[in-house]
Scaffold this motif. Structure first.
Motif, PDB file in Angstrom:
ATOM      1  N   ILE A  21       0.865  -1.179   0.000  1.00  0.00           N
ATOM      2  CA  ILE A  21       0.000   0.000   0.000  1.00  0.00           C
ATOM      3  C   ILE A  21       0.904   1.232   0.000  1.00  0.00           C
ATOM      4  CG2 ILE A  21      -1.785   1.273   1.231  1.00  0.00           C
ATOM      5  CD1 ILE A  21      -2.504  -1.543   2.497  1.00  0.00           C
ATOM      6  N   LEU A  22       0.801   2.025  -1.059  1.00  0.00           N
ATOM      7  CA  LEU A  22       1.626   3.225  -1.190  1.00  0.00           C
ATOM      8  C   LEU A  22       0.796   4.460  -0.872  1.00  0.00           C
ATOM      9  CD1 LEU A  22       3.472   2.521  -4.591  1.00  0.00           C
ATOM     10  CD2 LEU A  22       4.296   2.055  -2.272  1.00  0.00           C
ATOM     11  N   GLY A  23       1.281   5.259   0.072  1.00  0.00           N
ATOM     12  CA  GLY A  23       0.648   6.526   0.387  1.00  0.00           C
ATOM     13  C   GLY A  23       1.489   7.685  -0.102  1.00  0.00           C
ATOM     14  N   SER A  24       1.075   8.889   0.232  1.00  0.00           N
ATOM     15  CA  SER A  24       1.775  10.075  -0.263  1.00  0.00           C
ATOM     16  C   SER A  24       3.220  10.138   0.229  1.00  0.00           C
ATOM     17  CB  SER A  24       1.024  11.339   0.171  1.00  0.00           C
ATOM     18  OG  SER A  24       0.911  11.408   1.579  1.00  0.00           O
ATOM     19  N   GLY A  25       3.492   9.533   1.389  1.00  0.00           N
ATOM     20  CA  GLY A  25       4.858   9.528   1.895  1.00  0.00           C
ATOM     21  C   GLY A  25       5.829   8.778   1.008  1.00  0.00           C
ATOM     22  N   ALA A  26       5.326   7.767   0.283  1.00  0.00           N
ATOM     23  CA  ALA A  26       6.185   7.015  -0.633  1.00  0.00           C
ATOM     24  C   ALA A  26       6.655   7.893  -1.777  1.00  0.00           C
ATOM     25  CB  ALA A  26       5.427   5.798  -1.175  1.00  0.00           C
ATOM     26  N   HIS A  30      10.631  10.943  -2.940  1.00  0.00           N
ATOM     27  CA  HIS A  30      11.267  11.297  -4.212  1.00  0.00           C
ATOM     28  C   HIS A  30      11.067  12.770  -4.565  1.00  0.00           C
ATOM     29  CE1 HIS A  30      12.376   7.191  -5.372  1.00  0.00           C
ATOM     30  NE2 HIS A  30      11.224   6.815  -4.843  1.00  0.00           N
ATOM     31  N   GLY A  31      10.567  13.552  -3.612  1.00  0.00           N
ATOM     32  CA  GLY A  31      10.434  14.991  -3.819  1.00  0.00           C
ATOM     33  C   GLY A  31       9.087  15.460  -4.326  1.00  0.00           C
ATOM     34  N   MET A  32       8.097  14.568  -4.384  1.00  0.00           N
ATOM     35  CA  MET A  32       6.764  14.977  -4.824  1.00  0.00           C
ATOM     36  C   MET A  32       6.109  15.853  -3.756  1.00  0.00           C
ATOM     37  SD  MET A  32       6.231  13.477  -7.837  1.00  0.00           S
ATOM     38  CE  MET A  32       4.454  13.534  -8.040  1.00  0.00           C
ATOM     39  N   SER A  33       5.316  16.822  -4.187  1.00  0.00           N
ATOM     40  CA  SER A  33       4.636  17.725  -3.251  1.00  0.00           C
ATOM     41  C   SER A  33       3.599  16.986  -2.427  1.00  0.00           C
ATOM     42  CB  SER A  33       3.944  18.853  -4.018  1.00  0.00           C
ATOM     43  OG  SER A  33       4.883  19.738  -4.569  1.00  0.00           O
ATOM     44  N   GLY A  34       3.519  17.333  -1.152  1.00  0.00           N
ATOM     45  CA  GLY A  34       2.475  16.811  -0.293  1.00  0.00           C
ATOM     46  C   GLY A  34       1.294  17.769  -0.272  1.00  0.00           C
ATOM     47  N   MET A  35       0.350  17.513   0.642  1.00  0.00           N
ATOM     48  CA  MET A  35      -0.868  18.314   0.710  1.00  0.00           C
ATOM     49  C   MET A  35      -0.576  19.786   0.988  1.00  0.00           C
ATOM     50  SD  MET A  35      -3.766  16.854   0.113  1.00  0.00           S
ATOM     51  CE  MET A  35      -4.644  15.289   0.108  1.00  0.00           C
ATOM     52  N   ILE A  89      -9.542  23.403 -10.085  1.00  0.00           N
ATOM     53  CA  ILE A  89      -8.659  22.904  -9.024  1.00  0.00           C
ATOM     54  C   ILE A  89      -7.975  21.618  -9.480  1.00  0.00           C
ATOM     55  CG2 ILE A  89      -8.664  21.857  -6.717  1.00  0.00           C
ATOM     56  CD1 ILE A  89     -10.843  23.913  -5.953  1.00  0.00           C
ATOM     57  N   ILE A  90      -8.722  20.753 -10.145  1.00  0.00           N
ATOM     58  CA  ILE A  90      -8.160  19.501 -10.651  1.00  0.00           C
ATOM     59  C   ILE A  90      -7.070  19.779 -11.677  1.00  0.00           C
ATOM     60  CG2 ILE A  90      -8.685  17.492 -12.100  1.00  0.00           C
ATOM     61  CD1 ILE A  90     -11.382  17.311 -10.624  1.00  0.00           C
ATOM     62  N   LYS A  91      -7.318  20.714 -12.588  1.00  0.00           N
ATOM     63  CA  LYS A  91      -6.315  21.030 -13.620  1.00  0.00           C
ATOM     64  C   LYS A  91      -5.040  21.595 -12.998  1.00  0.00           C
ATOM     65  CE  LYS A  91      -9.485  21.808 -17.499  1.00  0.00           C
ATOM     66  NZ  LYS A  91     -10.050  22.810 -18.442  1.00  0.00           N
ATOM     67  N   THR A  92      -5.189  22.444 -11.991  1.00  0.00           N
ATOM     68  CA  THR A  92      -4.023  23.017 -11.336  1.00  0.00           C
ATOM     69  C   THR A  92      -3.252  21.950 -10.564  1.00  0.00           C
ATOM     70  OG1 THR A  92      -5.280  25.071 -11.091  1.00  0.00           O
ATOM     71  CG2 THR A  92      -3.248  24.899  -9.839  1.00  0.00           C
ATOM     72  N   THR A  93      -3.987  21.074  -9.917  1.00  0.00           N
ATOM     73  CA  THR A  93      -3.357  19.949  -9.212  1.00  0.00           C
ATOM     74  C   THR A  93      -2.591  19.086 -10.198  1.00  0.00           C
ATOM     75  OG1 THR A  93      -5.113  19.908  -7.546  1.00  0.00           O
ATOM     76  CG2 THR A  93      -3.796  17.905  -7.797  1.00  0.00           C
ATOM     77  N   TRP A  94      -3.233  18.759 -11.304  1.00  0.00           N
ATOM     78  CA  TRP A  94      -2.607  17.923 -12.339  1.00  0.00           C
ATOM     79  C   TRP A  94      -1.315  18.551 -12.845  1.00  0.00           C
ATOM     80  CZ3 TRP A  94      -0.856  18.110 -17.292  1.00  0.00           C
ATOM     81  CH2 TRP A  94      -0.666  16.894 -17.953  1.00  0.00           C
ATOM     82  N   SER A  95      -1.343  19.851 -13.105  1.00  0.00           N
ATOM     83  CA  SER A  95      -0.176  20.528 -13.668  1.00  0.00           C
ATOM     84  C   SER A  95       1.031  20.440 -12.741  1.00  0.00           C
ATOM     85  CB  SER A  95      -0.504  21.995 -13.958  1.00  0.00           C
ATOM     86  OG  SER A  95      -1.500  22.094 -14.951  1.00  0.00           O
TER      87      SER A  95
END
Length: 337
Positions: A21-26, A30-35, A89-95
């Motif tokens: 089970i992979l969560g946002s911490g995984a 690698h440097g991905m933005s969190g909430m 909001i979805i488009k901005t999140t996606w970008s």
């Protein structure tokens, strides 16, 4: 000094071939933005041009709530936003997430050892396993990249190729396969002009007349996930969770109602073992696991430094501090390999 043999416990749980089970911490590893970073990006970059006055007012209220320190999911529950504002909001999140995802993919082309998940999958496939299940709330494709680096086929609900269409699990056959159940959608899922859901591989921007299919936090999450392909993906994730003999949670905070009810039911009623490795155990994880509800658990979080870990075990009444990194996936691998 504790007599806890957490290494043996980790190995015992691992050799039951865990569902991953992979969560946002995984991804954060690698440097991905969190909430938090996503919330700031939304406030700064969401296009509100042409919205109605009520929508503008809702947006201002949403931004104020975020600036007061309320987390993104709670803010989206607290402020009612229109379908059009949700789409923006979805488009901005996606970008944001897509740009970071593509950057990590580019880095991985130069670094064959970039993904510890690749080494985990390789080790698991040294057994008689032919299928491994990954369930994730993440939109990014880091799990897919890890599979690619290891040369393992993956299935995420669609055919192979560049323009991918939905396919049942039995349509994709291979000697070894990783099933990746993305319960909140994926960066490469889009609603086409024909109103069906397709997957487009590693594109830089949103094609004209296509809409990203990712589920943002908030009330819309529960409405959208009753639709396809989410309904089928969640059903398959539930089947995998129910069939699992063990769980390995990587950076997962136990804050999603689509995943944990079945996990906790298995852990409480059938004593299914669960391992959690994370930078910091969430309040939800502590409540569900450490407050006596799970019978067989091993939870490891970061200590005061990266080279210190705190271990919580169902075999020990108190936590144990270990002077080495075993809280990250890289560190955890040293316990089982």
């Amino acid at each position: 000094m504790s007599d806890l043999n957490f290494e043996k416990q980790a190995q015992d749980y691992y050799y039951k071939a865990p569902l991953i089970i992979l969560g946002s911490g995984a991804s954060a590893a690698h440097g991905m933005s969190g909430m938090g970073a996503l919330a700031k990006h939304l406030v700064a970059h969401t296009d509100i041009a042409g919205l109605s006055d009520p929508e503008i007012e809702a947006w201002k209220k949403f931004c104020l709530v975020l600036k007061d320190g309320v987390d993104l999911e709670s803010a989206l529950h607290r402020v009612a936003v229109s379908e059009e504002l949700t789409s923006r909001i979805i488009k901005t999140t996606w970008s944001l997430i897509n740009s970071e995802d593509i950057q990590i993919f580019q880095q991985s082309l130069q670094n064959q050892a970039m993904f510890p998940l690749s080494r985990l999958l390789r080790h698991m496939f040294k057994s008689s396993l032919t299928k491994i299940n990954i369930v994730t709330t993440n939109y990014d494709r880091l799990a897919e990249y890890a599979c690619d680096q290891e040369g393992v086929h993956h299935y995420a609900g669609f055919t192979h190729g560049f323009f991918r269409q939905r396919a049942a699990p039995n349509e994709i056959t291979s000697a070894r396969r990783v099933n990746i159940w993305k319960v909140h959608g994926s960066l490469d899922w889009f609603k086409s002009p024909l109103e069906d859901i397709v997957a487009l591989s590693n594109i830089q921007g949103i094609p004209a007349n296509y809409k990203p299919e990712i589920v943002t936090p908030g009330t819309q999450k529960y409405q959208t996930t009753h639709l396809e392909p989410y309904r089928s993906i969640i059903n398959n994730a539930d089947l995998a969770i129910t069939a699992a003999n063990s769980y390995l949670c990587i950076g997962y905070g136990f804050n999603d109602e689509h995943i944990q009810p079945n996990i906790m039911s298995k852990c409480q009623r059938q004593n299914t073992p669960i391992t959690i490795i994370t930078r910091s155990l969430s309040d939800a994880a502590r409540k569900l696991l450490l407050d006596g509800k799970a019978q067989n658990y091993l939870a490891i979080e970061r200590g005061a430094t990266d080279d210190q870990s705190i271990v919580y075990s169902s075999l020990n009444k108190t936590s144990v501090t270990v002077e080495k990194n075993i809280w990250s996936l890289e560190g955890y691998l040293s316990l089982i390999m």
